[in-house]
Every structure is written in C-alpha cells, then in structure tokens.
Scaffold this motif. Structure first.
Motif, PDB file in Angstrom:
ATOM      1  N   GLN A 112       0.794  -1.082   0.080  1.00 19.47           N
ATOM      2  CA  GLN A 112       0.092   0.179  -0.108  1.00 19.47           C
ATOM      3  C   GLN A 112       0.865   1.239   0.125  1.00 19.47           C
ATOM      4  O   GLN A 112       0.482   2.256  -0.624  1.00 19.47           O
ATOM      5  N   LYS A 113       1.863   1.337   0.829  1.00 24.17           N
ATOM      6  CA  LYS A 113       2.996   2.511   0.914  1.00 24.17           C
ATOM      7  C   LYS A 113       3.431   2.699  -0.458  1.00 24.17           C
ATOM      8  O   LYS A 113       3.459   3.795  -1.025  1.00 24.17           O
ATOM      9  N   TRP A 114       3.943   1.690  -1.127  1.00 19.92           N
ATOM     10  CA  TRP A 114       4.747   1.857  -2.534  1.00 19.92           C
ATOM     11  C   TRP A 114       3.640   2.283  -3.452  1.00 19.92           C
ATOM     12  O   TRP A 114       4.179   2.843  -4.422  1.00 19.92           O
ATOM     13  N   PHE A 115       2.561   1.864  -3.366  1.00 19.70           N
ATOM     14  CA  PHE A 115       1.435   2.404  -4.493  1.00 19.70           C
ATOM     15  C   PHE A 115       1.562   3.776  -4.618  1.00 19.70           C
ATOM     16  O   PHE A 115       1.160   4.441  -5.680  1.00 19.70           O
ATOM     17  N   HIS A 116       1.402   4.280  -3.405  1.00 18.04           N
ATOM     18  CA  HIS A 116       1.134   5.908  -3.234  1.00 18.04           C
ATOM     19  C   HIS A 116       2.565   6.579  -3.383  1.00 18.04           C
ATOM     20  O   HIS A 116       2.584   7.698  -4.078  1.00 18.04           O
ATOM     21  N   ASN A 117       3.800   5.819  -3.050  1.00 18.98           N
ATOM     22  CA  ASN A 117       4.861   6.713  -3.232  1.00 18.98           C
ATOM     23  C   ASN A 117       5.921   6.037  -4.274  1.00 18.98           C
ATOM     24  O   ASN A 117       7.160   6.892  -4.300  1.00 18.98           O
ATOM     25  N   ASN A 118       5.735   5.086  -5.081  1.00 14.60           N
ATOM     26  CA  ASN A 118       6.722   4.807  -5.908  1.00 14.60           C
ATOM     27  C   ASN A 118       6.091   4.628  -7.328  1.00 14.60           C
ATOM     28  O   ASN A 118       5.076   3.609  -7.528  1.00 14.60           O
ATOM     29  N   GLU A 119       6.418   5.241  -8.285  1.00 13.09           N
ATOM     30  CA  GLU A 119       5.988   5.307  -9.758  1.00 13.09           C
ATOM     31  C   GLU A 119       5.902   3.955 -10.370  1.00 13.09           C
ATOM     32  O   GLU A 119       5.210   3.416 -10.905  1.00 13.09           O
ATOM     33  N   SER A 120       6.984   3.329 -10.166  1.00  5.80           N
ATOM     34  CA  SER A 120       7.408   2.027 -11.004  1.00  5.80           C
ATOM     35  C   SER A 120       6.461   1.121 -10.335  1.00  5.80           C
ATOM     36  O   SER A 120       5.816   0.170 -11.100  1.00  5.80           O
ATOM     37  N   TRP A 121       6.084   0.898  -9.043  1.00  8.09           N
ATOM     38  CA  TRP A 121       5.191  -0.121  -8.319  1.00  8.09           C
ATOM     39  C   TRP A 121       3.891   0.207  -8.674  1.00  8.09           C
ATOM     40  O   TRP A 121       3.139  -0.798  -9.412  1.00  8.09           O
ATOM     41  N   ARG A 122       3.395   1.479  -8.570  1.00  8.61           N
ATOM     42  CA  ARG A 122       2.062   1.599  -9.261  1.00  8.61           C
ATOM     43  C   ARG A 122       1.789   1.442 -10.754  1.00  8.61           C
ATOM     44  O   ARG A 122       0.820   0.839 -10.879  1.00  8.61           O
ATOM     45  N   ASN A 123       2.867   1.730 -11.437  1.00  9.84           N
ATOM     46  CA  ASN A 123       2.534   1.093 -12.762  1.00  9.84           C
ATOM     47  C   ASN A 123       2.663  -0.202 -12.994  1.00  9.84           C
ATOM     48  O   ASN A 123       1.735  -0.754 -14.053  1.00  9.84           O
ATOM     49  N   PHE A 124       3.428  -1.004 -12.254  1.00 12.01           N
ATOM     50  CA  PHE A 124       3.455  -2.437 -12.433  1.00 12.01           C
ATOM     51  C   PHE A 124       2.080  -3.148 -11.784  1.00 12.01           C
ATOM     52  O   PHE A 124       1.677  -3.871 -12.522  1.00 12.01           O
ATOM     53  N   ILE A 125       1.517  -2.361 -10.824  1.00 12.13           N
ATOM     54  CA  ILE A 125       0.181  -2.796 -10.504  1.00 12.13           C
ATOM     55  C   ILE A 125      -0.704  -2.699 -11.241  1.00 12.13           C
ATOM     56  O   ILE A 125      -1.580  -3.683 -11.718  1.00 12.13           O
ATOM     57  N   LEU A 126      -0.930  -1.438 -11.699  1.00  9.11           N
ATOM     58  CA  LEU A 126      -1.983  -1.345 -12.894  1.00  9.11           C
ATOM     59  C   LEU A 126      -1.958  -2.089 -13.920  1.00  9.11           C
ATOM     60  O   LEU A 126      -2.791  -2.359 -14.532  1.00  9.11           O
ATOM     61  N   GLN A 127      -0.588  -2.041 -14.732  1.00  4.72           N
ATOM     62  CA  GLN A 127      -0.477  -3.056 -15.868  1.00  4.72           C
ATOM     63  C   GLN A 127      -0.851  -4.359 -15.432  1.00  4.72           C
ATOM     64  O   GLN A 127      -1.424  -5.182 -16.491  1.00  4.72           O
TER      65      GLN A 127
END
Length: 209
Positions: A112-127
């Motif tokens: 949850q923390k990485w989803f908000h503050n790490n762009e590469s993780w957020r992009n990975f999850i959404l993809q």
C-alpha cells in the motif's frame, strides 16, 4: 540470491531502490508442484511476486467444481490477491503451483505504501490489473463462444506457451479438472485433436504441433 532473482524478473518494471527494499521486506518461499499457495476464503496479509515456476489461478463453484481462470509466469503477480489485500476481504481464488515455484511475499502494508510513493510499483500494479482483466475476459469468451474441443486446444497452446515447450507433461484427469469436464470427454477430444494433426499424444504427455 533473492535480489538477483528479483533483478532478473522485475528490473524491466521496478526501479533498483524498490527491488532492494522488496528483497529486504519480502519473505522468500518455495512451493512444490501442486502445492496450494493461496486458497479460497484465505485471509491474505501479503501479495506474491513469482520469481520462478508457473502458477494456475482457479475458481470453484458451490459444488466444488474447479475452473481455470489464467496462468501466472515468472515476473507476474496475482491481481486477485491484490484486490483482497487492498479491500481486506478473503480470497475468492485458489492459486496452485503448476510446477516447482519460488515466490517472494510482500506484506500488505508495504504494498500500500509503495503504491502511493513509488511510480514504478504503481505502474506495475496497474499494468498487472489490465493484463489479468484481459485474460479473464478471454476465459469468459472461451466459455461463452468456443466449443469444448476449441477450448481444449486453446488451453494446450496456452500451457505450451507458459512452459516454453511444445511438450506438455500432464494427465488427462488434470486437464479435465482445469476445464471443468470429465476425463472421458477430454480423452475423446484429445484423440480428435490428434487425428486433426494439431497434437501428438504420448504417455502422460502431449506435444502441441
């Protein structure tokens, strides 16, 4: 070893700092073929990142009949487990090791923390959500529009692609369970596909031509 595997499978997606953090915070686990990794109604406190091996994701009806939804390969995560973690609900799927597999389990709070503050993780999850959503639509289309022999051949081609080999080591009963059919029906349809020169049958193995 953990960091090396993470770099091999996720460096094209996740940044170096995050890979280092995952290797520190994550829990490395190994599973044998046919081990249940996530079960239906299980409360999830982590999400799995697949480092080696293959996993099949299965749904089950009220009578215990199973239906294969999609496969996960090294470098993938299960978005259904992500949904459960984010919503603090219980798992609605069963994840089973298709072959010996190695995973790193990421605690929910880190995810949850990485989803908000790490762009590469957020992009990975959404993809990952998009890919799995497309695969679920494909599974629905197969059920709705394809005849059983077409579903079977598509299943075999997908399995060959996941295994990166045209030779699949599998029993007819296993296929029947994945496709929610009977062994007799599957055996008959496999023979039909062989007569059409689409596959070649052997003892507990199938060659996709």
């Amino acid at each position: 070893m953990t960091k090396n595997l993470l770099e091999q499978k996720f460096s094209h997606t996740l940044d170096n700092d995050l890979i280092s953090e995952i290797s520190e915070k994550g829990i490395l686990k190994k599973f044998k073929k046919d081990d249940i990794i996530i079960d239906i109604n299980q409360t999830l406190n982590y999400i799995p990142l697949l480092l080696t091996g293959d996993i099949k994701i299965i749904r089950e009806d009220n009578e215990g009949n199973e239906l294969l939804i999609y496969f996960l390969e090294a470098g993938d995560t299960c978005t259904m487990s992500l949904t459960c973690c984010l919503g603090t609900t219980k798992s609605k799927i069963r994840a089973v090791a298709e072959k010996d597999s190695t995973l790193i389990l990421v605690p929910v709070q880190n995810m949850q923390k990485w989803f908000h503050n790490n762009e590469s993780w957020r992009n990975f999850i959404l993809q990952s959500y998009q890919i799995r959503f497309d695969e679920m639509l494909e599974a629905i289309d197969s059920l709705a529009f394809l005849k059983m022999d077409e579903r079977l051949y598509k299943y075999l081609k997908n399995l060959a692609m996941v295994d990166e080999s045209k030779t699949i080591s599998i029993k007819h009963q296993e296929i029947a369970e994945d496709l929610n059919s009977s062994r007799v029906v599957i055996s008959r349809l496999l023979k039909k596909l062989e007569n059409e020169n689409k596959i070649r049958l052997g003892r507990n193995k199938i060659v996709v031509i």
